[in-house]
Design an enzyme around this catalytic site. Structure first.
Site, mmCIF file in Angstrom:
data_model
loop_
_atom_site.group_PDB
_atom_site.id
_atom_site.type_symbol
_atom_site.label_atom_id
_atom_site.label_comp_id
_atom_site.label_asym_id
_atom_site.label_seq_id
_atom_site.Cartn_x
_atom_site.Cartn_y
_atom_site.Cartn_z
ATOM 1 C CG ASN A 120 -1.739 -1.288 1.288
ATOM 2 O OD1 ASN A 120 -1.531 -2.078 2.191
ATOM 3 N ND2 ASN A 120 -2.606 -1.532 0.314
ATOM 4 C CB VAL A 127 0.315 6.641 1.886
ATOM 5 C CG1 VAL A 127 -0.421 5.732 2.842
ATOM 6 C CG2 VAL A 127 1.719 6.943 2.397
ATOM 7 C CB CYS A 128 -2.797 2.963 -1.364
ATOM 8 S SG CYS A 128 -4.442 2.530 -1.959
ATOM 9 C CG LEU A 129 -5.099 5.370 5.027
ATOM 10 C CD1 LEU A 129 -5.242 3.909 5.459
ATOM 11 C CD2 LEU A 129 -4.316 6.147 6.080
#
Length: 199
Positions: A120, A127-129
């Site tokens: 992620n 950042v993949c959030l």
């Protein structure tokens, strides 16, 4: 143009009130600067909200916040996360936060400054959030983001990847993924990519 008594009195009243407001403003500025310092900068609503968020932080012991530019620049800070469980146990990961003056109506920009092998987080630190993107809402705060980042290290998600190769390994071969994470955190190569030591 003819003015009646009411209009003339109203215009005089407005003029007096404007002068009074200016005098009051000047008095407030002088009182604030009575200590001989430079004039204080008025805080934006985003700065006020961020100050409140920071004062109410309730971080896990494995997370810390620092202000590399000093306490006068709250809009840019760093958070270090040291997971105490999971694949990334023992590593230290540094994130930079850039907060917009329109915060909380816009999510902070968060980047991982530590090169990490993670499904992620890509190699550039993006950042993949979900709460930093489409699921951001003004009721969320800095504490929520930090817990979300912490959760990425305790429960990496291969279903929503930025690093597709790491996600595929996590999905198909968790033991190999664990080995790759350990090698990367110890300062080594995973495939053709070198990762600096972070343990």
């Amino acid at each position: 143009m003819e003015m009646n008594g009411f209009t003339l009195n109203f215009n005089i009243y407005v003029g007096v009130m404007i002068r009074l407001f200016k005098v009051k403003e000047k008095q407030r500025e002088l009182a604030e600067n009575a200590n001989g310092g430079a004039p204080t900068k008025k805080q934006s609503p985003g700065e006020l909200r961020l100050h409140k968020d920071i004062s109410e932080l309730n971080l896990p012991k494995s997370c810390a916040i620092t202000f590399p530019n000093g306490k006068d620049n709250l809009m840019n800070f760093e958070v270090s996360i040291r997971p105490d469980e999971g694949y990334y146990f023992g590593g230290t990961f540094l994130f930079s936060f850039q907060v917009s003056p329109v915060y909380p109506h816009e999510a902070p920009k968060v980047k991982c400054k530590t090169k990490v092998y993670h499904p992620n987080i890509d190699l550039e630190g993006n950042v993949c959030l979900n709460i930093l993107r489409e699921d951001w809402k003004p009721v969320l705060n800095i504490n929520t983001i930090i817990y979300g980042l912490y959760h990425l290290f305790t429960e990496p998600n291969y279903e929503d990847p930025l690093n597709h190769e790491a996600a595929a390994v996590l999905r198909d071969n968790p033991k190999m993924f664990e080995s790759n994470v350990r090698r990367a955190m110890s300062g080594g190569y995973v495939g053709q990519t070198f990762f600096p030591r972070c343990v």
